[in-house]
Design a protein around this motif. Structure first.
Motif, PDB file in Angstrom:
ATOM      1  N   LEU A  53      53.714   4.642   5.711  1.00 45.70           N
ATOM      2  CA  LEU A  53      52.718   3.586   5.925  1.00 45.70           C
ATOM      3  C   LEU A  53      51.305   4.163   5.909  1.00 45.70           C
ATOM      4  O   LEU A  53      50.379   3.536   5.398  1.00 45.70           O
ATOM      5  N   GLY A  54      51.146   5.365   6.456  1.00 44.09           N
ATOM      6  CA  GLY A  54      49.828   6.003   6.453  1.00 44.09           C
ATOM      7  C   GLY A  54      49.316   6.162   5.027  1.00 44.09           C
ATOM      8  O   GLY A  54      48.168   5.842   4.728  1.00 44.09           O
TER       9      GLY A  54
ATOM     10  N   VAL B 185      42.882  15.783  10.755  1.00 48.21           N
ATOM     11  CA  VAL B 185      44.050  16.457  10.170  1.00 48.21           C
ATOM     12  C   VAL B 185      44.935  15.456   9.429  1.00 48.21           C
ATOM     13  O   VAL B 185      45.373  15.703   8.308  1.00 48.21           O
ATOM     14  N   LEU B 186      45.154  14.310  10.043  1.00 50.39           N
ATOM     15  CA  LEU B 186      45.978  13.289   9.401  1.00 50.39           C
ATOM     16  C   LEU B 186      45.358  12.827   8.076  1.00 50.39           C
ATOM     17  O   LEU B 186      46.049  12.685   7.058  1.00 50.39           O
ATOM     18  N   LEU B 188      43.244  14.463   6.120  1.00 48.53           N
ATOM     19  CA  LEU B 188      43.265  15.503   5.087  1.00 48.53           C
ATOM     20  C   LEU B 188      44.676  15.716   4.540  1.00 48.53           C
ATOM     21  O   LEU B 188      44.868  15.846   3.336  1.00 48.53           O
ATOM     22  N   ARG B 189      45.661  15.723   5.425  1.00 49.38           N
ATOM     23  CA  ARG B 189      47.024  16.014   4.973  1.00 49.38           C
ATOM     24  C   ARG B 189      47.672  14.802   4.311  1.00 49.38           C
ATOM     25  O   ARG B 189      48.181  14.898   3.210  1.00 49.38           O
ATOM     26  N   ASP B 190      47.658  13.679   4.997  1.00 50.00           N
ATOM     27  CA  ASP B 190      48.434  12.533   4.519  1.00 50.00           C
ATOM     28  C   ASP B 190      47.656  11.630   3.568  1.00 50.00           C
ATOM     29  O   ASP B 190      48.250  10.968   2.736  1.00 50.00           O
ATOM     30  N   ILE B 191      46.364  11.596   3.685  1.00 51.40           N
ATOM     31  CA  ILE B 191      45.594  10.661   2.847  1.00 51.40           C
ATOM     32  C   ILE B 191      44.919  11.398   1.686  1.00 51.40           C
ATOM     33  O   ILE B 191      45.051  11.026   0.533  1.00 51.40           O
ATOM     34  N   GLU B 192      44.207  12.466   1.998  1.00 54.55           N
ATOM     35  CA  GLU B 192      43.561  13.237   0.928  1.00 54.55           C
ATOM     36  C   GLU B 192      44.552  14.179   0.239  1.00 54.55           C
ATOM     37  O   GLU B 192      44.242  14.767  -0.791  1.00 54.55           O
ATOM     38  N   GLU B 193      45.709  14.347   0.845  1.00 55.84           N
ATOM     39  CA  GLU B 193      46.797  15.140   0.266  1.00 55.84           C
ATOM     40  C   GLU B 193      46.482  16.606   0.050  1.00 55.84           C
ATOM     41  O   GLU B 193      46.937  17.230  -0.919  1.00 55.84           O
ATOM     42  N   LEU B 214      49.041  17.620  13.237  1.00 50.56           N
ATOM     43  CA  LEU B 214      49.520  16.555  12.359  1.00 50.56           C
ATOM     44  C   LEU B 214      50.706  15.845  13.012  1.00 50.56           C
ATOM     45  O   LEU B 214      50.809  14.618  12.984  1.00 50.56           O
ATOM     46  N   HIS B 215      51.587  16.630  13.602  1.00 50.47           N
ATOM     47  CA  HIS B 215      52.742  16.065  14.303  1.00 50.47           C
ATOM     48  C   HIS B 215      52.292  15.134  15.416  1.00 50.47           C
ATOM     49  O   HIS B 215      52.765  14.009  15.542  1.00 50.47           O
ATOM     50  N   ARG B 216      51.331  15.596  16.225  1.00 48.36           N
ATOM     51  CA  ARG B 216      50.819  14.757  17.316  1.00 48.36           C
ATOM     52  C   ARG B 216      50.190  13.474  16.776  1.00 48.36           C
ATOM     53  O   ARG B 216      50.380  12.404  17.328  1.00 48.36           O
TER      54      ARG B 216
END
Ligand SMILES: [Zn+2]
Lengths: 84, 234
Positions: A53-54, B185-186, B188-193, B214-216
């Motif tokens: 979803l993110g 962090v979220l 950069l990792r999940d959106i900007e990949e 990222l886990h948190r």
């Protein structure tokens, strides 16, 4: 030697399993816990869905832009450029 | 990567060489994705010559054409609108300085996207490091013997398109609510990949610290979504 993880440990160290850092016995500890614990199955599935979803939430945002930029912001930028 | 010669040059102008390296790598993956949408922006090509000649009117056109989209990107990093607007202004200043070396083999919009992400990161880094903000209330709670205080329930599927859209809006607003250290962090990792190493370099963290943050962040986001995603079940 494979230990029995508690749900607390499972959730705390889940990132090692998700990121593929957990190998061999460590990976098997996660798998064994999952096979026996529906609560943690729900937790992981929700976690993976959260990741999806993110990504999805930002995927189609680049084409149309919902909003105008305030004129003041544009002028501010142009003034800053002129100042150099 | 070759297409990034120009951007590489541009980002060299900014402090933080690690950042440019990071961003140049991402650009390669993202460029591929965006190339299909080439047509929507081909008028940028006409602008380019004027921009490079230092034409102020052309720069204004560039700002007006791209500012809204880039401001949306900056807002993901900053909850405070002033901060987002500052980052946007910094980005256009950097772009202005770097235009002469922009070679036009990457799309202007892609190039500007990189620059605005870069200026957001520079701004985040330049701040005095604040103590880690409390994420505790958003993490799952456990009893002494190790079971969850409120056991996780299965989530429902979002089969309906409208509902999926609404949920995506919800996800964006929840991400906005995350403390900055986790949100960055979220994003950069999940959106900007960016990958873990790139994110670690960009933020000056160890790779493990990135993974844990990222886990948190994902845990917190999961928790925020939980009532919505279990709500449809009896
Ligand atoms: Zn469990």
């Amino acid at each position: 030697m494979i230990r029995n993880l508690t749900c607390g440990e499972f959730v705390e160290f889940l990132w090692r399993y998700i990121e593929g850092d957990a190998e061999g016995d460590e990976a098997r500890e996660f798998e064994r816990h999952l096979a026996a614990c529906p609560t943690c199955v729900s937790y992981v599935n929700g976690y993976r869905q959260t990741m999806k979803l993110g990504k999805m939430a930002f995927e189609n945002l680049e084409a149309p832009v919902p909003e105008e930029v305030p004129e003041g912001v544009v002028r501010g930028i142009l003034a800053a450029i002129r100042k150099g | 990567m070759i297409a990034w010669g120009a951007a590489r040059h541009a980002l060299w102008l900014l402090p933080g060489v690690a950042l440019w390296a990071t961003l140049a790598v991402v650009s390669a993956t993202r460029l591929g994705k965006q190339e299909d949408r080439m047509d929507e922006n081909d008028c940028d090509g006409l602008l380019l010559e004027r921009l490079k000649a230092g034409d102020d009117a052309a720069f204004e056109v560039l700002v007006r054409r791209h500012a809204a989209r880039l401001l949306c990107v900056a807002r993901r990093f900053f909850r405070n609108e002033d901060d987002a607007q500052d980052a946007l202004q910094d980005a256009f200043l950097s772009a202005h300085r770097a235009l002469a070396s922009f070679q036009g083999d990457a799309r202007l919009s892609t190039w500007l996207h990189r620059i605005v992400v870069n200026s957001c990161l520079m701004k985040l880094r330049s701040r005095r490091r604040r103590p880690e903000e409390e994420l505790e209330p958003l993490l799952p709670q456990f009893l002494e013997e190790g079971h969850q205080v409120r056991p996780s329930l299965p989530w429902r599927d979002l089969s309906d398109e409208l509902e999926r859209k609404a949920t995506c809006g919800m996800v964006r607003s929840f991400i906005e609510r995350l403390p900055a250290t986790y949100r960055t962090v979220l994003l950069l990792r999940d959106i900007e990949e960016l990958d873990t190493k790139e994110t670690a370099d960009a933020l000056g963290l160890t790779e493990n610290a990135v993974k844990i943050r990222l886990h948190r962040a994902r845990q917190a986001l999961r928790q925020l979504l939980d009532p919505h995603m279990t709500g449809g079940l009896s």
